[in-house]
Design a protein around this motif. Sequence first.
Motif, PDB file in Angstrom:
ATOM      1  N   THR A 163       2.172  -7.165  10.897  1.00 44.91           N
ATOM      2  CA  THR A 163       2.846  -6.183  10.048  1.00 44.91           C
ATOM      3  C   THR A 163       4.063  -6.789   9.370  1.00 44.91           C
ATOM      4  O   THR A 163       4.379  -6.470   8.223  1.00 44.91           O
ATOM      5  N   ALA A 201       2.990  -8.455   6.321  1.00 46.05           N
ATOM      6  CA  ALA A 201       2.604  -7.530   5.248  1.00 46.05           C
ATOM      7  C   ALA A 201       3.795  -6.785   4.666  1.00 46.05           C
ATOM      8  O   ALA A 201       3.756  -6.358   3.502  1.00 46.05           O
ATOM      9  N   ILE A 242       0.517   4.985   4.724  1.00 45.57           N
ATOM     10  CA  ILE A 242       0.547   3.547   5.002  1.00 45.57           C
ATOM     11  C   ILE A 242      -0.539   2.756   4.268  1.00 45.57           C
ATOM     12  O   ILE A 242      -0.477   1.523   4.248  1.00 45.57           O
ATOM     13  N   GLU A 270       0.643   0.280   1.329  1.00 46.14           N
ATOM     14  CA  GLU A 270       1.525  -0.803   1.759  1.00 46.14           C
ATOM     15  C   GLU A 270       0.822  -1.807   2.678  1.00 46.14           C
ATOM     16  O   GLU A 270       1.054  -3.015   2.593  1.00 46.14           O
ATOM     17  N   LEU A 271      -0.027  -1.314   3.561  1.00 49.67           N
ATOM     18  CA  LEU A 271      -0.616  -2.185   4.574  1.00 49.67           C
ATOM     19  C   LEU A 271      -2.031  -2.636   4.255  1.00 49.67           C
ATOM     20  O   LEU A 271      -2.508  -3.618   4.835  1.00 49.67           O
ATOM     21  N   ALA A 304      -3.885  -1.277   7.783  1.00 48.34           N
ATOM     22  CA  ALA A 304      -3.693   0.132   8.128  1.00 48.34           C
ATOM     23  C   ALA A 304      -4.717   0.599   9.155  1.00 48.34           C
ATOM     24  O   ALA A 304      -4.457   1.539   9.923  1.00 48.34           O
TER      25      ALA A 304
END
Length: 822
Positions: free
Chosen positions: A201, A204, A627, A630-631, A635
């Motif tokens: 994470t 990312a 999320i 963004e991920l 996610a």
Amino acid sequence: MALLFRWLVRLAGAMLVLSVLVVGSVYWLASRSLPDYNADVVVPNLKRPVEIVRDNANVPHILGTKDEDVFFGLGFAHAQDRLWQMTTLRRTAQGRLSEVFGAQTLDVDKLMRRFDIYALSVASFEALDENTQLALTSYAAGVNARLDQINSEALGRGAPEMFLFNAPMAPWRPADSIAIVKLMAMQMSGHLDAEVIRARTSLALPDADRLRDILPDAPGTGVAALPRYAALFPDVPKFAQTEPYTSHPLSPFKRIAFAGASNAWAAAPSRSASGGTLLANDPHLSFTAPTIWYLARLELEAGGVIGATIPGVPAILSGRSNDLGWGITSSYLDDQDVYIEELNPANREEYRTPDGFKKFRTRASIITVKDQDPVTLTLRWTDNGPVLPGSHYNLASITPPGTVAAVNWTVLSQRDTTMQAAIDLMNAKTVAAGIEATSLFIAPSQNLTLVDRQNIAMKTIGAAPKRDPKHQSQGRLPSPGWIQTNRWQGMLPYSSNPGFVAPAGGILGNTNNKMIDRPFPNHISFEWGDTQRVQRWQRLMQSRQVHTRDSFIEAQLDTVSFTARSLLPLVGAELWFTGEAAPANTPEALRQQALELLAGWSGEMNEHLPEPLIYASWIRALQSRLIQDELGPLAEEFTQVEPLFIERVFRDVEGASAWCDVFQSAPIETCADMARLALDDALLEISQKYGSGLETLRWGDAHQATQDHPVLGDVPLLRYFVNIRQSTSGGDNTLMRGRTKGTGPDPFQNVHGAGYRGVYDFADPDSSVFVSSTGQSGHFLSRHYDDLAQLWRRGEYIPMSLDQELARAASVGVTLLIPQAQ
């Protein structure tokens, strides 16, 4: 035509008779392994007679003259009722599942061989004192006595599964019990997974504030800033992809969301209506059929003890004697560190250390695979621990080129004295003696809650690594293994483990919540299992001046979600009671109806109500929307809702509302927009699966406890006999915890919770109660396979008494073990 009809009738009759004969034969073969509880059995290696009295719930009361005889009796009883379970647990620990199940378990075997816990268990036996060695040896002799009886009397190989799989049962060894304890430690630990997720994470999300949003720290004093993972290892690709995480049902390796949880709380005499101490405990593990827990009473020389055992382990792990009660909860102590080991470019059989390159310790290990050629594995160890494959918890995604990952872990001790601590605890009479007895506990680390007749206490037990204050990642991220300050510096003294004795308020407890706030490296952990249940627990404990056994039971079975009560007003702040009435049969009308139901809801996750399903679906869909952009693919790793994340976003803590805007779209979305869209997503999914009549929904239809057979649970037809499915109340964040699956077509299935519940009242010890989530027997043809399951689902209990006459009065059988004449 008449002749044809007669022949068709004859053929149909023959088929029917043949079917009856086949079914009858199968039943006869399977039923041969049902134990006869009313029997006199002559057994070898027993010095004095042992009596096993099984009460009306099939709880064995094992009565003998000496402790070694009682442990022999427990081994015999475990093997009578849970032989298949013991077989699979031992094979898992040994890395020998593939001999029976073929290639489908090969990855599990490879991992277990790399950790080498069975060899470590064999070595640990020598580190135990004479008393513990005798207990383990006697227990093993009891198991083997049952195996001898099965073989000599042709008792259906001991379990129905033995006919379906060629799984010869080798004699039980003392080290097997140690290995099963280590196996449970593996199942309860999640820090390795947490380190990898945090590293991935971090790659990312370059913004540290956003990392704190999605992986928030438990409330309390803030944690010092950590380096970005990319700063430690700049060569790791930012969005490295690997195969998705998968796990066989027999694998002990769980994601951190399922790595272990529990509840325990105690009241001193000053807070007890009866003037005696009280203790409640319900440890949480993945559900299986049968449950991992087995209820038993042992009449030791120091007195009777009763409670929950694990088949294969000769100890009451949560229970009581006449003088002392004990319960366990996962402590979340950080006892794992992942290390990135740099390979020597000139010789890949060497790795970098603080003193230069050094050869790996290596050993070949051959895995026998059913219906395939054997697989030869080269095990490699560094000073920091075993080298792991990149597929394990997606380690490859955070391992730079030219390096491998290794893990250090307290469970890898070859002088593991946990078994000795467990045996000594059963003989303790006071809180102080219980704390002293568990000083030798290594792994899995637990919070031990203790009560004697006068005092209450809680102590974190288990070995705590000593880390250098200059450790680069403080153990929160994988770190370079060749830097001396990143390596463990031994173990902290037991006295430094958190402890609370006789608190002034007269109440203590643990729901896996953050229990102490100390600076690194004396911090215990940065990862905690609960920030929500503890809020409800505090309210229930402090709402009464004094407590009773029944009030402790009420708290144990409480299904009110503090999380739902706190999040819904935030998430729906701009949606409640707004807008004009919508036309019938439109998405807007369905949304308004859902909001109307939630507005009047108390937050009780009751299986018969629709609101818990609407709420759970909404919050799950909301996190997914927040999320995803963004991920990206990462996610999919965030399968469980993180309440602190949702709260940070909707309170805009440190700019967390930025998650609400989909940066890949031109408009700027607000959090109200995301809440509305997520609710529509949830209602669409609900209508497709359960129908659009919101008032007719039942949370229990989605939140079924999946107590499935780990091997036969997916086999057509058989699964209806071996799986135990029940509608249940509770949820992820209720005291009666029912952890949801989070993935697949049935994400709200209840897959992890209290397989054992016990409430102990020392004003009247024999009024104490307990229950397990399935039944005592692992034989699916036994009436004791699931006879406790309905009691458990309804929140009922059975007596937890040390009264021998009470056990005899309604016994289902008495087995007398008689020493074989020499």
